[in-house]
Design an enzyme around this catalytic site. Sequence first.
Site, short mmCIF file in Angstrom:
data_model
loop_
_atom_site.label_atom_id
_atom_site.label_comp_id
_atom_site.label_asym_id
_atom_site.label_seq_id
_atom_site.Cartn_x
_atom_site.Cartn_y
_atom_site.Cartn_z
N CYS A 1 0.82 -1.23 0.00
CA CYS A 1 0.00 0.00 0.00
C CYS A 1 0.84 1.27 0.00
CB CYS A 1 -0.92 0.03 1.21
SG CYS A 1 -2.32 -1.08 1.00
N1 CO8 Z 1 -20.33 -9.72 7.02
C1 CO8 Z 1 -20.86 -9.89 8.27
N2 CO8 Z 1 -20.12 -10.10 9.37
C2 CO8 Z 1 -18.79 -10.17 9.22
C3 CO8 Z 1 -18.16 -10.02 7.96
C4 CO8 Z 1 -18.98 -9.79 6.84
N3 CO8 Z 1 -18.47 -9.62 5.61
N4 CO8 Z 1 -16.83 -10.13 8.12
C5 CO8 Z 1 -16.60 -10.35 9.42
N5 CO8 Z 1 -17.79 -10.38 10.09
C6 CO8 Z 1 -18.00 -10.61 11.52
C7 CO8 Z 1 -16.85 -11.38 12.15
O1 CO8 Z 1 -17.03 -12.76 12.03
C8 CO8 Z 1 -16.91 -10.92 13.59
O2 CO8 Z 1 -17.92 -11.61 14.26
P1 CO8 Z 1 -17.75 -12.01 15.83
O3 CO8 Z 1 -17.67 -10.69 16.55
O4 CO8 Z 1 -18.98 -12.78 16.12
O5 CO8 Z 1 -16.46 -12.79 15.91
C9 CO8 Z 1 -17.37 -9.46 13.48
O6 CO8 Z 1 -18.02 -9.34 12.20
C10 CO8 Z 1 -16.21 -8.49 13.53
O7 CO8 Z 1 -15.17 -8.92 12.62
P2 CO8 Z 1 -13.75 -8.24 12.52
O8 CO8 Z 1 -13.14 -8.18 13.88
O9 CO8 Z 1 -12.97 -8.86 11.43
O10 CO8 Z 1 -14.21 -6.78 12.04
P3 CO8 Z 1 -13.49 -5.39 12.20
O11 CO8 Z 1 -14.38 -4.49 12.93
O12 CO8 Z 1 -12.08 -5.50 12.65
O13 CO8 Z 1 -13.45 -4.89 10.67
C11 CO8 Z 1 -11.88 -4.68 8.85
C12 CO8 Z 1 -12.74 -5.62 9.69
C13 CO8 Z 1 -12.79 -3.75 8.08
C14 CO8 Z 1 -11.05 -5.52 7.89
C15 CO8 Z 1 -10.96 -3.83 9.78
O14 CO8 Z 1 -10.32 -4.65 10.70
C16 CO8 Z 1 -9.90 -3.06 9.02
O15 CO8 Z 1 -10.18 -2.27 8.13
N6 CO8 Z 1 -8.62 -3.24 9.42
C17 CO8 Z 1 -7.51 -2.54 8.78
C18 CO8 Z 1 -7.20 -3.22 7.51
C19 CO8 Z 1 -6.13 -2.54 6.71
O16 CO8 Z 1 -5.97 -1.35 6.71
N7 CO8 Z 1 -5.41 -3.33 5.99
C20 CO8 Z 1 -4.46 -2.84 5.11
C21 CO8 Z 1 -4.32 -3.88 4.09
S1 CO8 Z 1 -3.96 -3.29 2.54
C22 CO8 Z 1 -2.28 -3.32 2.21
O17 CO8 Z 1 -1.42 -3.12 2.99
C23 CO8 Z 1 -1.93 -3.66 0.82
C24 CO8 Z 1 -1.86 -5.12 0.66
C25 CO8 Z 1 -1.56 -5.43 -0.74
C26 CO8 Z 1 -2.74 -5.19 -1.67
C27 CO8 Z 1 -3.63 -6.36 -1.76
C28 CO8 Z 1 -4.51 -6.34 -2.98
C29 CO8 Z 1 -5.65 -7.32 -2.87
#
Ligand code: CO8
Length: 373
Positions: free
Chosen positions: A156
């Site tokens: 990124c």
């Molecule tokens: N629908 C419904 N429920 C869901 C879903 C969904 N799609 N997904 C997860 N849940 C549920 C989970 O099971 C969990 O349930 P429970 O509480 O019962 O266990 C609950 O929702 C909460 O799940 P999470 O803890 O996973 O949810 P978050 O609140 O943490 O949100 C995010 C998830 C949005 C992914 C968040 O953690 C986030 O944005 N984190 C930062 C990510 C980030 O910035 N990453 C950077 C990566 S990009 C990068 O560096 C480049 C990589 C190379 C490029 C790649 C190209 C493809």
Amino acid sequence: MFKPAITGTGVFTPEQIITNDELVEAFNAYADRMNAENAEAIAAGDMEALPHSSSEFIFKASGIEQRHVLDKKGVLNPEVMHPQLRQRSDDEPGVMTEMALDACTKALAKAGIDASEIDLVICAASNMERAYPAVAIEIQKELGAGGFAFDMNVACSSATFGLQAAADMIRSGSVRKAIVVNPEICSGHLEWRDRDCHFIFGDVCTATVIERDEDAKGDYFEIISTRCATQFSNNIRNNNGFLRRSRPDGVVDRRDMQFMQNGRKVFKEVVPMVSAHMLAHIEAEGVAPDNLRRLWLHQANKSMNDFIGKKVLGRTPDADEQPNILQDYANTSSAGSIIAFSKYSDDLAPGDYGVICSFGAGYSVGSVLLKRH
Ligand code: CO8
């Protein structure tokens, strides 16, 4: 020593859009199909049923409403769940080059220069469609640019690290005019079959022209300085690579060959790292947070940006001070902060300061301090 300046940017936006509702409908159909196929194992407790995804969760957790992609049909087909792109012959431009030509042409027009004047092309992106020859050299050829070209990948942060490399070369005089281009085909790399991440990414390409300030033909942004930092983490990882066929299991479509992350940990660890990085950078340049007119942040998660903006400015930023584009584009890896800059920078007044900042896998953070002229 010369002063580097950003004189033009361009964005290629794929026409096809996938809304959250369309994405969720396709994912849920896939989950239902897998659950039906594995009904016996699920009933016996040997396997867990795949839960449904939801649009409400996606918007609430990330701020994303839709994403642009190169191929919507393949991604939304529950039997396929990835983009399907036409195989090109070695004699025609690759997909990344095609996207790059559109974005570069727009950036060059904005700068008012001809491609033949460019003497450095950096293709900086999270994924290259092939190992070699460098995609940047193909872009150089198709554009009709001179000098030299190379690829670089810092996930990124590829765009800001690329801007630092180009700005340093302009500063020293080894290069006169550069273009940094970020064709991000995230849809090819995303695991659309994984509910935890299937909503995160989209496709786009950005391009930025950098030249000596004395060569600028119109308004420009002086690059006051750049700052890059990395700190190893496995929390965003991809194990694909040319050694895959050498592995004893012989599997070529393992889960870890697509995008993997521990999103919660990334969120928690990267926010303080980025805020401290930006504050140290501007302080070293004698620029107070109050003097920052705009932050063009990496576009991964709205809450993440809200936290970072608040920490850097010492108060909640106005939407105008920290524009987000992730609601329309999702996370486009290195291109996100450059889309925000490209769309929301023309209104700055001479003397205004702003910071482009990207962050992500590595971990990596890159910031570019700019002053409007
Ligand atoms: N629908 C419904 N429920 C869901 C879903 C969904 N799609 N997904 C997860 N849940 C549920 C989970 O099971 C969990 O349930 P429970 O509480 O019962 O266990 C609950 O929702 C909460 O799940 P999470 O803890 O996973 O949810 P978050 O609140 O943490 O949100 C995010 C998830 C949005 C992914 C968040 O953690 C986030 O944005 N984190 C930062 C990510 C980030 O910035 N990453 C950077 C990566 S990009 C990068 O560096 C480049 C990589 C190379 C490029 C790649 C190209 C493809």
